[in-house]
Design a protein around this motif. Structure first.
Motif, PDB file in Angstrom:
ATOM      1  N   ALA A 184       0.955  -1.168  -0.119  1.00  0.00           N
ATOM      2  CA  ALA A 184      -0.062   0.077   0.161  1.00  0.00           C
ATOM      3  C   ALA A 184       1.032   1.301  -0.091  1.00  0.00           C
ATOM      4  N   ARG A 185       1.967   1.356   0.807  1.00  0.00           N
ATOM      5  CA  ARG A 185       2.764   2.512   0.779  1.00  0.00           C
ATOM      6  C   ARG A 185       3.554   2.651  -0.423  1.00  0.00           C
ATOM      7  N   HIS A 186       3.813   1.739  -1.191  1.00  0.00           N
ATOM      8  CA  HIS A 186       4.184   1.858  -2.526  1.00  0.00           C
ATOM      9  C   HIS A 186       3.675   2.155  -3.661  1.00  0.00           C
ATOM     10  N   GLY A 187       2.391   2.141  -3.216  1.00  0.00           N
ATOM     11  CA  GLY A 187       1.208   2.350  -4.631  1.00  0.00           C
ATOM     12  C   GLY A 187       1.359   1.305  -5.263  1.00  0.00           C
ATOM     13  N   ASP A 188       1.310  -0.097  -4.839  1.00  0.00           N
ATOM     14  CA  ASP A 188       1.433  -1.384  -5.592  1.00  0.00           C
ATOM     15  C   ASP A 188       0.201  -1.879  -5.462  1.00  0.00           C
ATOM     16  N   VAL A 189      -0.808  -1.595  -6.505  1.00  0.00           N
ATOM     17  CA  VAL A 189      -2.125  -1.958  -6.403  1.00  0.00           C
ATOM     18  C   VAL A 189      -2.220  -3.541  -6.735  1.00  0.00           C
ATOM     19  N   ALA A 190      -1.377  -3.967  -7.836  1.00  0.00           N
ATOM     20  CA  ALA A 190      -1.466  -5.197  -8.081  1.00  0.00           C
ATOM     21  C   ALA A 190      -0.919  -6.187  -6.996  1.00  0.00           C
ATOM     22  N   GLY A 191       0.314  -5.754  -6.237  1.00  0.00           N
ATOM     23  CA  GLY A 191       0.648  -6.414  -5.314  1.00  0.00           C
ATOM     24  C   GLY A 191      -0.109  -6.536  -4.262  1.00  0.00           C
ATOM     25  N   LEU A 192      -0.793  -5.419  -3.938  1.00  0.00           N
ATOM     26  CA  LEU A 192      -1.805  -5.466  -2.683  1.00  0.00           C
ATOM     27  C   LEU A 192      -2.916  -6.478  -3.180  1.00  0.00           C
ATOM     28  N   GLU A 193      -3.377  -6.198  -4.352  1.00  0.00           N
ATOM     29  CA  GLU A 193      -4.634  -7.247  -4.731  1.00  0.00           C
ATOM     30  C   GLU A 193      -4.352  -8.840  -4.417  1.00  0.00           C
ATOM     31  N   SER A 194      -2.912  -8.878  -4.841  1.00  0.00           N
ATOM     32  CA  SER A 194      -2.438 -10.268  -4.717  1.00  0.00           C
ATOM     33  C   SER A 194      -2.601 -10.843  -3.130  1.00  0.00           C
ATOM     34  N   LEU A 195      -2.789  -9.984  -2.245  1.00  0.00           N
ATOM     35  CA  LEU A 195      -2.589 -10.221  -0.922  1.00  0.00           C
ATOM     36  C   LEU A 195      -4.306 -10.220  -0.218  1.00  0.00           C
ATOM     37  N   LEU A 196      -5.207 -10.067  -1.186  1.00  0.00           N
ATOM     38  CA  LEU A 196      -6.451  -9.701  -0.877  1.00  0.00           C
ATOM     39  C   LEU A 196      -7.446 -10.873  -1.050  1.00  0.00           C
ATOM     40  N   LEU A 227      -7.162   1.605  -0.266  1.00  0.00           N
ATOM     41  CA  LEU A 227      -6.132   1.585   0.573  1.00  0.00           C
ATOM     42  C   LEU A 227      -4.737   2.336   0.070  1.00  0.00           C
ATOM     43  N   VAL A 228      -4.369   2.221  -1.341  1.00  0.00           N
ATOM     44  CA  VAL A 228      -3.259   2.898  -1.919  1.00  0.00           C
ATOM     45  C   VAL A 228      -3.762   4.508  -2.013  1.00  0.00           C
ATOM     46  N   GLY A 229      -4.871   4.732  -1.961  1.00  0.00           N
ATOM     47  CA  GLY A 229      -5.486   5.990  -1.932  1.00  0.00           C
ATOM     48  C   GLY A 229      -5.200   6.744  -0.545  1.00  0.00           C
ATOM     49  N   ILE A 230      -5.340   6.109   0.480  1.00  0.00           N
ATOM     50  CA  ILE A 230      -5.000   6.683   1.595  1.00  0.00           C
ATOM     51  C   ILE A 230      -3.580   6.379   2.282  1.00  0.00           C
ATOM     52  N   LEU A 231      -2.873   5.486   1.801  1.00  0.00           N
ATOM     53  CA  LEU A 231      -1.755   5.101   2.208  1.00  0.00           C
ATOM     54  C   LEU A 231      -0.313   5.237   1.448  1.00  0.00           C
ATOM     55  N   TRP A 236       0.311   9.597   2.153  1.00  0.00           N
ATOM     56  CA  TRP A 236       0.886   9.460   3.540  1.00  0.00           C
ATOM     57  C   TRP A 236       2.195   9.936   3.877  1.00  0.00           C
ATOM     58  N   HIS A 237       2.460  10.799   4.719  1.00  0.00           N
ATOM     59  CA  HIS A 237       3.764  11.348   5.247  1.00  0.00           C
ATOM     60  C   HIS A 237       4.235  11.242   6.591  1.00  0.00           C
ATOM     61  N   GLY A 238       3.397  10.466   7.226  1.00  0.00           N
ATOM     62  CA  GLY A 238       3.688  10.365   8.604  1.00  0.00           C
ATOM     63  C   GLY A 238       4.669   9.158   8.893  1.00  0.00           C
ATOM     64  N   ARG A 239       4.628   8.443  10.111  1.00  0.00           N
ATOM     65  CA  ARG A 239       5.614   7.117  10.161  1.00  0.00           C
ATOM     66  C   ARG A 239       4.521   6.460  11.051  1.00  0.00           C
ATOM     67  N   GLY A 240       4.955   5.125  10.810  1.00  0.00           N
ATOM     68  CA  GLY A 240       4.289   3.835  11.154  1.00  0.00           C
ATOM     69  C   GLY A 240       4.965   3.236  12.352  1.00  0.00           C
TER      70      GLY A 240
END
Length: 302
Positions: A184-196, A227-231, A236-240
């Protein structure tokens, strides 16, 4: 009988358990704190005449919670967007029993949300039986019902909960959560979809006070893009940071060193089935205080 000079010590020893009971009943750490404080005021006037402090305090706290649940149900009907329980740091001994797998599962955000389906008496019986192991005779005494009435309430509670989506078997979601957040942080929609999972759902609780989705987001593609839209890197410019929240690994988000959000996931195998995001600042206040105390004890900055 409790000696007067030991009344404060007795209550202090019971306090974590009482908070744990009230929190499971209410799903609100703030309200649970208020209930425990009310119980203390009653105890301070009667503690010297109580033969069984644990039973007396359990009864007082449960009945105070039942009163609050009636008004809470009305407030939640007008709540803006999805309602989620307040998150707590379950490694904090001050919040009550959460040492075993069963105790952690009894404070999971998924279960606490599902308990909203129950009537206040059903919820009381379920929590007292399932989370604290009280007998039906003990529950009946607390609720001032017959033992048969307690059994009937417990049966109804379990029947109502059986209609909810089954919770996934408990797994170590830590590594999956790390990959999930990185995508999500890297904007990887395809990679994120593979985990959902195909039927994944996101609940985002902002309470109308901060930006959040007003309705649950369903489906792999919609959830990934949300999730990519918010993270994602442009948003997103904070810290986790990682923490154990409500008995499970979670990601904490900080902006300018202020706690701004909490995210937890449920997984089935290697797929994320549910995501819960808490952003309502009122609901983060208790956890922020816990984190501050934890940092002070460990000598580190949260």
């Amino acid at each position: 009988m409790v000696v007067v000079r030991d009344a404060t010590e007795t209550f202090t020893a019971q306090r974590p358990r009482l908070f744990g009971l009230a929190y499971r009943m209410l799903g609100s750490a703030h309200d649970a704190e208020d209930v425990v404080q009310d119980a203390w005021l009653r105890w301070s006037g009667h503690g010297d005449a109580v033969d069984n402090p644990a039973a007396w305090l359990t009864t007082v706290v449960t009945r105070l919670c039942l009163t609050r649940l009636d008004s809470a149900r009305v407030r939640r009907e007008t709540y803006v967007g999805p309602w989620l329980p307040e998150p707590i740091l379950t490694t904090d001994p001050a919040t009550g029993p959460a040492a075993t797998v069963e105790e952690r599962e009894s404070v999971s955000l998924a279960l606490l949300t599902t308990l909203e389906r129950l009537t206040p008496p059903e919820r009381a019986v379920y929590v007292l039986r399932e989370a604290f192991g009280h007998s039906h005779a003990e529950v009946a005494s607390v609720l001032d019902v017959t033992e048969a009435g307690s059994r009937q309430l417990h049966t109804r509670a379990r029947r109502h909960l059986a209609t909810a989506p089954a919770a996934p078997a408990r797994t170590d979601v830590g590594p999956l959560l790390a990959r999930f957040v990185a995508a999500a942080r890297h904007g990887d929609v395809a990679g994120l979809e593979s985990l959902l999972a195909a039927d994944v759902t996101v609940w985002s609780d902002g309470g109308g006070k901060v930006s959040a989705a007003r309705r649950p987001v369903h489906g792999r593609d919609a959830v990934a893009r949300f999730l990519v839209g918010i993270l994602g890197p442009s948003r997103w410019h904070g810290r986790g940071a990682a923490a154990e929240i409500n008995g499970a690994p979670a990601v904490l988000a900080f902006l300018d060193d202020q706690l701004a959000g909490v995210m937890t996931v449920e997984a089935v195998g290697d797929e994320v089935r549910a995501v819960r995001i808490l952003r309502n600042p009122d609901k983060l206040a208790f956890l922020a205080d816990q984190l501050s105390r934890s940092a002070e004890l460990s000598g580190r900055t949260p």
